[in-house]
Design an enzyme around this catalytic site. Structure first.
Site, PDB file in Angstrom:
ATOM      1  N   GLU A  57      -3.298   3.784  -5.686  1.00  0.00           N
ATOM      2  CA  GLU A  57      -3.063   2.832  -5.855  1.00  0.00           C
ATOM      3  C   GLU A  57      -4.210   1.946  -4.962  1.00  0.00           C
ATOM      4  O   GLU A  57      -4.272   1.567  -4.459  1.00  0.00           O
ATOM      5  CB  GLU A  57      -1.654   2.522  -4.929  1.00  0.00           C
ATOM      6  CG  GLU A  57      -1.076   4.246  -5.544  1.00  0.00           C
ATOM      7  CD  GLU A  57       1.122   3.359  -4.819  1.00  0.00           C
ATOM      8  OE1 GLU A  57       1.616   2.801  -5.480  1.00  0.00           O
ATOM      9  OE2 GLU A  57       0.986   3.316  -3.474  1.00  0.00           O
ATOM     10  N   SER A  97       1.454  -2.496  -9.045  1.00  0.00           N
ATOM     11  CA  SER A  97       2.429  -3.484 -10.484  1.00  0.00           C
ATOM     12  C   SER A  97       2.438  -2.827 -12.020  1.00  0.00           C
ATOM     13  O   SER A  97       2.904  -3.496 -13.260  1.00  0.00           O
ATOM     14  CB  SER A  97       1.616  -4.231 -10.767  1.00  0.00           C
ATOM     15  OG  SER A  97       1.669  -4.999  -9.682  1.00  0.00           O
ATOM     16  N   ASN A 157       9.323   4.777  -5.278  1.00  0.00           N
ATOM     17  CA  ASN A 157       8.799   4.379  -4.075  1.00  0.00           C
ATOM     18  C   ASN A 157       9.678   3.001  -3.685  1.00  0.00           C
ATOM     19  O   ASN A 157       8.890   2.154  -3.820  1.00  0.00           O
ATOM     20  CB  ASN A 157       7.529   4.311  -3.208  1.00  0.00           C
ATOM     21  CG  ASN A 157       7.050   3.717  -2.442  1.00  0.00           C
ATOM     22  OD1 ASN A 157       8.099   3.595  -1.157  1.00  0.00           O
ATOM     23  ND2 ASN A 157       6.053   3.413  -1.432  1.00  0.00           N
ATOM     24  N   HIS A 160       0.086   6.027   2.076  1.00  0.00           N
ATOM     25  CA  HIS A 160       0.356   4.654   1.347  1.00  0.00           C
ATOM     26  C   HIS A 160      -0.002   3.719   2.170  1.00  0.00           C
ATOM     27  O   HIS A 160      -0.173   3.702   3.456  1.00  0.00           O
ATOM     28  CB  HIS A 160       2.243   4.300   0.938  1.00  0.00           C
ATOM     29  CG  HIS A 160       2.031   3.139   0.525  1.00  0.00           C
ATOM     30  ND1 HIS A 160       2.460   1.952   0.566  1.00  0.00           N
ATOM     31  CD2 HIS A 160       2.651   3.768  -0.836  1.00  0.00           C
ATOM     32  CE1 HIS A 160       2.351   1.523  -0.129  1.00  0.00           C
ATOM     33  NE2 HIS A 160       2.954   2.680  -1.195  1.00  0.00           N
ATOM     34  N   GLY A 203       2.615  -4.616  -5.804  1.00  0.00           N
ATOM     35  CA  GLY A 203       2.974  -6.196  -5.233  1.00  0.00           C
ATOM     36  C   GLY A 203       2.786  -7.153  -5.507  1.00  0.00           C
ATOM     37  O   GLY A 203       3.235  -8.810  -5.362  1.00  0.00           O
ATOM     38  N   LYS A 212      10.748   1.739  -0.915  1.00  0.00           N
ATOM     39  CA  LYS A 212       9.810   0.999   0.394  1.00  0.00           C
ATOM     40  C   LYS A 212      11.266   0.543   0.956  1.00  0.00           C
ATOM     41  O   LYS A 212      12.085   2.172   1.365  1.00  0.00           O
ATOM     42  CB  LYS A 212       9.558  -0.419   0.016  1.00  0.00           C
ATOM     43  CG  LYS A 212       8.161   0.149  -0.869  1.00  0.00           C
ATOM     44  CD  LYS A 212       6.696  -0.981  -1.275  1.00  0.00           C
ATOM     45  CE  LYS A 212       5.734  -0.341  -2.057  1.00  0.00           C
ATOM     46  NZ  LYS A 212       5.402  -0.925  -2.541  1.00  0.00           N
ATOM     47  N   GLU A 264       0.578   0.518   2.784  1.00  0.00           N
ATOM     48  CA  GLU A 264       1.017   0.311   3.297  1.00  0.00           C
ATOM     49  C   GLU A 264       1.605   0.634   5.284  1.00  0.00           C
ATOM     50  O   GLU A 264       1.070   0.044   6.002  1.00  0.00           O
ATOM     51  CB  GLU A 264       2.496  -0.345   3.115  1.00  0.00           C
ATOM     52  CG  GLU A 264       2.462  -1.517   2.006  1.00  0.00           C
ATOM     53  CD  GLU A 264       3.964  -1.199   1.222  1.00  0.00           C
ATOM     54  OE1 GLU A 264       3.590  -1.777   0.174  1.00  0.00           O
ATOM     55  OE2 GLU A 264       4.545  -0.594   1.502  1.00  0.00           O
TER      56      GLU A 264
END
Length: 241
Positions: free
Chosen positions: A163, A205, A8, A93, A169, A10, A95
């Site tokens: 996730e 991560s 991904n 996701h 991140g 992003k 985000e």
């Protein structure tokens, strides 16, 4: 069950950078032990499509709307992804949920629409640190899967990516024991819903130095990788475990 290694990107990599990346990665891809999938930004989808012609490497969009076209400014069309030769769409996701306010009902519409086009939805689920510390992980994931797959077709492919939001991140990564426990829970939830054949990927991560240990855990069928997928050598090492 086959392994899937998904990247991904992003909001990184221009079309030029995308072409340059694949110029390097295609030479390393032969060591991959499973299917490799890239999710570039929408602006770089065509560059990915052109770069990956004639290879077995798959690609898809990071998001889409649940209609093929219309007055939906700023959205992505899954039909266009299909026309470009894409195979997947990333849906739900964290985000998208946290920053753009996407709820489970919208996620469910997207999953069903993507399946209807013959593409494979990669449904993302995960809990926040507060939810984990409050012992709500199972309940959160069960709800996200129940609602996110409410309109899905059990006869068509779907991939689930777990996730933990607190590990995306941040440099933090769930321990192998946490991953094993949670992936087993996710598998059992999926089995109860009739989706026991859905691959379950871990994301959060993932790096070359922890991938080998994580892939050995039960019901870990691959990875959804963020930052470490932006460098060809790094991601090829992860995809080779």
């Amino acid at each position: 069950m086959k392994k899937i290694f998904a990247a991904n990107w992003k909001l990184f990599k221009s079309p030029k950078e995308t072409r340059e990346f694949f110029g390097q990665f295609k030479e390393l891809a032969g060591k991959a032990t499973g299917e490799v999938v890239f999710f570039p930004s929408a602006i770089s989808l065509e560059a990915a499509s052109e770069s990956l012609k004639g290879t077995s490497i798959k690609f898809g969009a990071q998001n889409c709307y649940f209609q093929a076209q219309g007055a939906f400014t700023g959205e992505n069309s899954a039909q266009v992804v299909k026309d470009l030769g894409g195979s997947y769409v990333l849906i739900g996701h964290s985000e998208r949920r946290a920053i753009f306010g996407e709820g489970d009902a919208l996620v469910a519409d997207k999953v069903a629409f993507v399946q209807g086009l013959g593409l494979t939805p990669m449904l993302c689920i995960g809990e926040t640190l507060q939810e984990r510390e409050s012992a709500k992980t199972f309940r959160v994931l069960e709800t996200q899967l129940n609602l996110g797959l409410a309109k899905a077709d059990k006869s068509k492919p779907v991939v689930v990516a777990y996730e933990p939001v607190w590990a995306i991140g941040t440099g933090k990564v769930a321990t192998p024991e946490q991953v094993a426990e949670t992936h087993t829970d996710v598998f059992n939830i999926l089995k109860a819903l009739g989706f026991e054949t859905a691959p379950i990927l871990y994301g959060g991560s993932v790096k070359p130095d922890n991938a080998a240990g994580l892939i050995k855990q039960p019901h870990v069928n691959g990875f959804l990788v963020g930052g470490a997928s932006l460098e060809a050598k790094s991601f090829s090492e992860i995809a080779s475990v």
